[in-house]
Design a protein around this motif. Structure first.
Motif, mmCIF file in Angstrom:
data_model
loop_
_atom_site.group_PDB
_atom_site.id
_atom_site.type_symbol
_atom_site.label_atom_id
_atom_site.label_comp_id
_atom_site.label_asym_id
_atom_site.label_seq_id
_atom_site.Cartn_x
_atom_site.Cartn_y
_atom_site.Cartn_z
ATOM 1 N N THR A 61 38.479 7.771 71.786
ATOM 2 C CA THR A 61 37.795 7.567 73.106
ATOM 3 C C THR A 61 37.265 8.848 73.533
ATOM 4 O O THR A 61 36.107 8.927 73.822
ATOM 5 N N ARG A 64 34.406 10.019 71.501
ATOM 6 C CA ARG A 64 33.174 9.138 71.731
ATOM 7 C C ARG A 64 32.408 9.401 72.930
ATOM 8 O O ARG A 64 31.304 9.727 72.967
ATOM 9 N N GLU A 99 29.049 5.243 65.564
ATOM 10 C CA GLU A 99 29.111 3.838 64.814
ATOM 11 C C GLU A 99 30.299 3.804 64.029
ATOM 12 O O GLU A 99 31.060 2.971 63.778
ATOM 13 N N ASP A 102 33.200 3.851 66.169
ATOM 14 C CA ASP A 102 33.671 2.296 66.534
ATOM 15 C C ASP A 102 34.287 1.474 65.264
ATOM 16 O O ASP A 102 35.047 0.696 65.467
ATOM 17 N N GLN A 105 37.750 2.317 65.279
ATOM 18 C CA GLN A 105 38.472 1.398 66.477
ATOM 19 C C GLN A 105 38.685 0.094 66.048
ATOM 20 O O GLN A 105 39.847 -0.458 66.418
#
Length: 115
Positions: A61, A64, A99, A102, A105
């Motif tokens: 997090t 990002r 990307e 993500d 994640q």
């Protein structure tokens, strides 16, 4: 970008670095536990894995947010074409990293659901 923003950004990245070190320590602890001659203690492994996953989410997090912040920063807005294009290429590279993060994640969430 002001020096205050840079400082807080550097502080956040320094905090991420500390979290990465902690994640590696947790991974080592789990490896030691799994190699224990008396067998691994399940509750210890689960607790360390849970902490590992929480830190991984926090790291992801923060990174990002820092990448998005860097993408929004346009220092070459009034500069020549080549500098601006180089900056745009860097932003595209950072978007690619986002990307991939993500996707990480999703893997983390999937792994958390399995544990």
């Amino acid at each position: 970008m002001s020096s205050l923003v840079q400082s807080s950004s550097l502080e956040r990245l320094h905090h991420v670095e500390k979290r990465i070190v902690r994640v590696l320590e947790l991974a080592g602890t789990v490896m030691e536990e799994l190699g224990n001659s008396q067998g691994p203690r399940g509750e210890a492994v689960v607790a360390h894995c849970r902490e590992f996953m929480l830190y991984m989410k926090e790291i992801q997090t923060t990174l990002r947010e820092e990448i998005k912040s860097a993408c929004e920063y346009r220092p070459f807005e009034m500069c020549d074409y080549s500098a601006r294009i180089a900056n745009e290429i860097c932003c595209k590279k950072l978007e690619y990293v986002i990307e991939k993060m993500d996707a990480m994640q999703l893997n983390i969430e999937h792994s958390t659901n399995e544990v």
